[in-house]
Design a protein around this motif. Structure first.
Motif, PDB file in Angstrom:
ATOM      1  N   PHE A 119       0.832  -1.210   0.000  1.00 50.02           N
ATOM      2  CA  PHE A 119       0.000   0.000   0.000  1.00 50.02           C
ATOM      3  C   PHE A 119       0.866   1.260   0.000  1.00 50.02           C
ATOM      4  CE2 PHE A 119      -2.833  -3.146   2.044  1.00 50.02           C
ATOM      5  CZ  PHE A 119      -3.911  -3.052   1.183  1.00 50.02           C
ATOM      6  N   LEU A 120       2.029   1.188   0.634  1.00 55.04           N
ATOM      7  CA  LEU A 120       2.914   2.349   0.707  1.00 55.04           C
ATOM      8  C   LEU A 120       3.689   2.570  -0.584  1.00 55.04           C
ATOM      9  CD1 LEU A 120       4.285   1.951   4.354  1.00 55.04           C
ATOM     10  CD2 LEU A 120       2.380   3.355   3.544  1.00 55.04           C
ATOM     11  N   ASP A 121       3.509   1.689  -1.552  1.00 57.76           N
ATOM     12  CA  ASP A 121       4.168   1.862  -2.847  1.00 57.76           C
ATOM     13  C   ASP A 121       3.170   2.266  -3.940  1.00 57.76           C
ATOM     14  OD1 ASP A 121       6.710   1.664  -4.339  1.00 57.76           O
ATOM     15  OD2 ASP A 121       5.660   0.118  -5.473  1.00 57.76           O
ATOM     16  N   LEU A 122       1.958   2.645  -3.546  1.00 50.63           N
ATOM     17  CA  LEU A 122       0.971   3.048  -4.546  1.00 50.63           C
ATOM     18  C   LEU A 122       1.448   4.284  -5.311  1.00 50.63           C
ATOM     19  CD1 LEU A 122      -2.369   2.519  -2.593  1.00 50.63           C
ATOM     20  CD2 LEU A 122      -1.492   1.139  -4.492  1.00 50.63           C
ATOM     21  N   TYR A 123       1.200   4.296  -6.580  1.00 51.61           N
ATOM     22  CA  TYR A 123       1.708   5.317  -7.506  1.00 51.61           C
ATOM     23  C   TYR A 123       1.359   6.730  -7.063  1.00 51.61           C
ATOM     24  CZ  TYR A 123       2.193   7.862 -11.949  1.00 51.61           C
ATOM     25  OH  TYR A 123       2.539   8.765 -12.919  1.00 51.61           O
ATOM     26  N   TRP A 124       0.157   6.931  -6.548  1.00 46.16           N
ATOM     27  CA  TRP A 124      -0.331   8.283  -6.262  1.00 46.16           C
ATOM     28  C   TRP A 124       0.369   8.932  -5.067  1.00 46.16           C
ATOM     29  CZ3 TRP A 124      -3.543   4.116  -7.419  1.00 46.16           C
ATOM     30  CH2 TRP A 124      -4.056   4.147  -8.718  1.00 46.16           C
ATOM     31  N   PHE A 125       1.036   8.114  -4.246  1.00 46.54           N
ATOM     32  CA  PHE A 125       1.805   8.687  -3.143  1.00 46.54           C
ATOM     33  C   PHE A 125       3.054   9.421  -3.638  1.00 46.54           C
ATOM     34  CE2 PHE A 125      -0.174   5.365  -0.255  1.00 46.54           C
ATOM     35  CZ  PHE A 125      -0.884   6.290   0.488  1.00 46.54           C
ATOM     36  N   TYR A 126       3.470   9.120  -4.868  1.00 49.00           N
ATOM     37  CA  TYR A 126       4.725   9.663  -5.398  1.00 49.00           C
ATOM     38  C   TYR A 126       4.520  10.627  -6.563  1.00 49.00           C
ATOM     39  CZ  TYR A 126       6.415   5.797  -2.591  1.00 49.00           C
ATOM     40  OH  TYR A 126       6.654   4.936  -1.543  1.00 49.00           O
ATOM     41  N   THR A 172      -7.174  -1.645 -16.338  1.00 55.21           N
ATOM     42  CA  THR A 172      -7.055  -0.408 -15.543  1.00 55.21           C
ATOM     43  C   THR A 172      -5.645  -0.232 -14.986  1.00 55.21           C
ATOM     44  OG1 THR A 172      -7.842  -1.589 -13.576  1.00 55.21           O
ATOM     45  CG2 THR A 172      -9.490  -0.396 -14.883  1.00 55.21           C
ATOM     46  N   SER A 173      -4.775  -1.192 -15.251  1.00 56.36           N
ATOM     47  CA  SER A 173      -3.423  -1.154 -14.706  1.00 56.36           C
ATOM     48  C   SER A 173      -2.602  -0.020 -15.304  1.00 56.36           C
ATOM     49  CB  SER A 173      -2.710  -2.485 -14.978  1.00 56.36           C
ATOM     50  OG  SER A 173      -1.343  -2.397 -14.650  1.00 56.36           O
ATOM     51  N   LEU A 174      -1.703   0.523 -14.493  1.00 55.51           N
ATOM     52  CA  LEU A 174      -0.715   1.464 -15.010  1.00 55.51           C
ATOM     53  C   LEU A 174       0.307   0.713 -15.842  1.00 55.51           C
ATOM     54  CD1 LEU A 174      -0.089   3.531 -11.750  1.00 55.51           C
ATOM     55  CD2 LEU A 174      -1.454   4.234 -13.714  1.00 55.51           C
ATOM     56  N   LYS A 175       0.886   1.387 -16.824  1.00 54.71           N
ATOM     57  CA  LYS A 175       1.914   0.763 -17.653  1.00 54.71           C
ATOM     58  C   LYS A 175       3.205   0.583 -16.859  1.00 54.71           C
ATOM     59  CE  LYS A 175       0.393   2.895 -22.021  1.00 54.71           C
ATOM     60  NZ  LYS A 175       0.806   3.832 -23.096  1.00 54.71           N
ATOM     61  N   SER A 176       3.878  -0.523 -17.116  1.00 49.50           N
ATOM     62  CA  SER A 176       5.192  -0.736 -16.502  1.00 49.50           C
ATOM     63  C   SER A 176       6.216   0.214 -17.095  1.00 49.50           C
ATOM     64  CB  SER A 176       5.652  -2.179 -16.714  1.00 49.50           C
ATOM     65  OG  SER A 176       4.804  -3.082 -16.060  1.00 49.50           O
ATOM     66  N   TYR A 177       6.026   0.542 -18.377  1.00 46.52           N
ATOM     67  CA  TYR A 177       6.913   1.467 -19.078  1.00 46.52           C
ATOM     68  C   TYR A 177       6.071   2.640 -19.579  1.00 46.52           C
ATOM     69  CZ  TYR A 177       9.659  -2.818 -19.109  1.00 46.52           C
ATOM     70  OH  TYR A 177      10.310  -3.969 -18.728  1.00 46.52           O
ATOM     71  N   GLU A 178       6.622   3.822 -19.490  1.00 49.35           N
ATOM     72  CA  GLU A 178       5.914   5.042 -19.874  1.00 49.35           C
ATOM     73  C   GLU A 178       4.810   5.339 -18.854  1.00 49.35           C
ATOM     74  OE1 GLU A 178       4.598   4.545 -23.896  1.00 49.35           O
ATOM     75  OE2 GLU A 178       6.620   4.182 -24.645  1.00 49.35           O
ATOM     76  N   THR A 179       3.927   6.293 -19.170  1.00 48.57           N
ATOM     77  CA  THR A 179       2.849   6.676 -18.261  1.00 48.57           C
ATOM     78  C   THR A 179       1.502   6.288 -18.852  1.00 48.57           C
ATOM     79  OG1 THR A 179       2.773   8.884 -19.280  1.00 48.57           O
ATOM     80  CG2 THR A 179       4.162   8.617 -17.329  1.00 48.57           C
ATOM     81  N   GLY A 180       0.472   6.382 -18.036  1.00 49.16           N
ATOM     82  CA  GLY A 180      -0.871   6.039 -18.505  1.00 49.16           C
ATOM     83  C   GLY A 180      -1.223   4.601 -18.193  1.00 49.16           C
ATOM     84  N   THR A 181      -2.380   4.170 -18.688  1.00 54.53           N
ATOM     85  CA  THR A 181      -2.862   2.814 -18.451  1.00 54.53           C
ATOM     86  C   THR A 181      -2.649   1.945 -19.681  1.00 54.53           C
ATOM     87  OG1 THR A 181      -5.095   3.495 -19.138  1.00 54.53           O
ATOM     88  CG2 THR A 181      -4.600   3.566 -16.790  1.00 54.53           C
ATOM     89  N   ILE A 182      -2.657   0.651 -19.462  1.00 55.47           N
ATOM     90  CA  ILE A 182      -2.433  -0.301 -20.551  1.00 55.47           C
ATOM     91  C   ILE A 182      -3.611  -0.278 -21.533  1.00 55.47           C
ATOM     92  CG2 ILE A 182      -0.968  -1.810 -19.189  1.00 55.47           C
ATOM     93  CD1 ILE A 182      -3.440  -3.625 -18.780  1.00 55.47           C
ATOM     94  N   GLY A 204       0.131  -2.873 -12.125  1.00 51.41           N
ATOM     95  CA  GLY A 204      -0.933  -2.607 -11.165  1.00 51.41           C
ATOM     96  C   GLY A 204      -1.043  -1.126 -10.905  1.00 51.41           C
ATOM     97  N   PHE A 205      -1.135  -0.755  -9.635  1.00 52.65           N
ATOM     98  CA  PHE A 205      -1.209   0.662  -9.263  1.00 52.65           C
ATOM     99  C   PHE A 205       0.026   1.074  -8.458  1.00 52.65           C
ATOM    100  CE2 PHE A 205      -5.716  -0.916  -9.179  1.00 52.65           C
ATOM    101  CZ  PHE A 205      -6.030  -0.447 -10.446  1.00 52.65           C
ATOM    102  N   PHE A 206       1.123   0.357  -8.714  1.00 53.71           N
ATOM    103  CA  PHE A 206       2.334   0.586  -7.941  1.00 53.71           C
ATOM    104  C   PHE A 206       3.285   1.504  -8.690  1.00 53.71           C
ATOM    105  CE2 PHE A 206       0.681  -3.665  -6.842  1.00 53.71           C
ATOM    106  CZ  PHE A 206       0.269  -3.376  -5.555  1.00 53.71           C
TER     107      PHE A 206
END
Length: 501
Positions: A18-25, A155-165, A187-189
């Protein structure tokens, strides 16, 4: 108090995903305070753990008997003071000194100490095997389940670049033109490499529980983790999945047929084989293989005909052999042609801007295309140039600072990265303990029968896997999610190898 500390530590490690969620950063949550919320939560949690543990009198008495630990703490404090003094003065071509700030560096040193504190406390608190299983399966389920479900619903975030898959795993088999960056899911990490390394670390332990606690839940968790490691799309995850299952099955076989401390495992072995076979079938359609093929294509493209560019470069250097006119020509040439030479724009424009040192980039564009395409090679070359410009022999021992290195580019090879940022002394003090615990445990395993258990073997392999991933892909030990989980696992490893009959 120890029981309270053990409970707090249990839940603290369990919430790391949970502490690695994308929106925290990124975005509003990342900017509401001077430091990110997860880092503040982690500092407060470790401070709470220290207070709980040392509120007991016998904890202080035990610490006073651990002379090695007291010496280590003194060395850490002494090194940190010398490091901060050393990196304060720096010669560079960058007008802002690569963004160095004493506050940022002090904060980094504190961050590096936090997981080491957790490693010590985990060993001292002595978790039960069932508690360890709950933490490992919980972390695996949170990371892997999030990746798999978010991929399924696109709905997952891309592993490379930004945005969703743009496509889920089912579409991989019917549309070969999706492109790896639109397929790979994290995922959302936040940190792709870090998640890959953590899943690689958890794999032998998840398979250990499959072989020793076989039920529908362990089967499901192992299948979901395998899918997540395929969907995240990194080499570490893909190769780690295939190789990790093979290594884990070999470890199981050693304990079943040689050491003979495992009685069952037939059904689990069949499940492991099916997961391995299924992974081998899916991987060719997945983002890791797509990315590998794309990199080969780019490498070939980077060696396309550069005759015109080379002629222009030679003519300009002949016309302006030295002085400011040469530098001005090179700046103009590099700005107009760096893409033709397949150079990463981040490196040329931001990490080590061509305007400040065009001669360095001249040397780079004269290298073969394969070298120019190798990110780690360029990252290391930039850092070497920065060290060369500073021209201080003490950089080998005290580093150039994490802040400077990170603002240039965080070298994607742990241990080497810390040698640049902290020097050899800092790397050994802050990162060396993880390797020391691994080597100590391996020696105990070889020497004492009581330490030669299936769980110890799996914990050793697990720790070895993440350290291998750290060296291979970097961005692991400097990131608290991975280092806290590693510290917890190695703390439990120390508990197990030091057990008496």
């Amino acid at each position: 108090m120890k029981e309270k500390a053990r409970t707090v530590l249990f839940w603290f490690i369990l919430i790391q995903p949970f502490l690695d969620l994308y929106w925290f950063y990124h975005g509003t949550l990342a900017n509401i305070l001077p430091f990110t919320l997860p880092t503040i939560i982690r500092i407060l949690a470790v401070f709470t753990l220290i207070c709980l543990y040392f509120s007991a009198k016998n904890s202080w008495q035990r610490l006073s008997r651990q002379k090695w630990l007291l010496i280590y703490i003194v060395l850490l404090i002494l090194y940190s003071a010398l490091h901060l003094v050393h990196v304060q003065h720096f010669n560079s071509v960058s007008p802002n000194g690569y963004g160095y700030t004493p506050t940022g560096e002090i904060f980094y040193l504190i961050r590096m100490v936090l997981p080491l504190t957790v490693l010590y406390l985990t060993n001292e608190l002595g978790f039960k095997e069932k508690q360890l299983q709950h933490v490992i399966e919980g972390i695996s389920g949170l990371f892997s389940g999030t990746i798999v479900l978010s991929n399924l619903f696109i709905t997952s975030l891309k592993s490379y670049e930004t945005g969703t898959i743009s496509a889920n795993i089912f579409e991989w088999f019917f549309n070969p033109n999706i492109g790896y960056s639109h397929m790979a899911s994290k995922g959302f990490f936040n940190f792709t490499n870090m998640i890959s390394a953590v899943l690689f670390m958890l794999l032998p332990l998840m398979l250990y529980y499959l072989f020793t606690s076989f039920n529908w839940l362990t089967v499901l968790l192992n299948i979901v983790q395998a899918l997540a490691m395929i969907e995240i799309g990194t080499k570490v995850a893909a190769i780690g999945l295939i190789g990790g299952i093979i290594v884990s099955v070999i470890v199981f076989a050693i304990h079943k047929f040689l050491i003979k401390d495992v009685k069952k495992g037939g059904k689990a072995f069949l499940v492991a084989v099916i997961i391995e076979a299924g992974s081998l079938v899916i991987l060719p359609f997945g983002p890791a293989i797509q990315r590998y093929n794309y990199e080969i294509y780019l490498a070939q493209q980077s060696d396309h005909d550069l005759t015109d560019e080379k002629q222009e470069l030679a003519a300009g250097l002949k016309k302006y052999p030295t002085g400011e006119k040469r530098a001005k020509f090179l700046r103009c040439f590099i700005k107009q042609n760096y893409q033709e030479y397949a150079l990463n724009p981040k490196f040329v424009l931001k990490s080590y801007p061509y305007q400040y040192d065009p001669e360095f980039w001249l040397k780079i564009i004269r290298e073969p295309g394969q070298s120019r395409m190798e990110n780690r090679h360029i990252e290391k070359a930039m850092l070497n140039q920065v060290v060369k410009t500073n021209n201080n022999p003490l950089d080998k021992f005290f580093g150039i600072s994490y802040i400077r290195e990170n603002n240039i580019f965080n070298l994607e090879r742990d241990f080497a990265a810390q040698i640049y940022s902290l020097g050899w002394l800092g790397m050994l003090l802050f990162v060396g303990p993880y390797l020391a615990v691994l080597l100590y445990s391996a020696c105990r395993w070889l020497r004492y029968k009581t330490a030669r258990t299936y769980l110890v073997s799996s914990l050793i392999v697990s720790s070895g896997f993440i350290l291998l991933a750290a060296f291979s892909s970097g961005n692991v030990v400097d990131f608290l999610t991975a280092s806290f989980i590693l510290a917890f696992i190695e703390g439990n490893l120390l508990v197990q190898v030091n057990k008496k009959e």
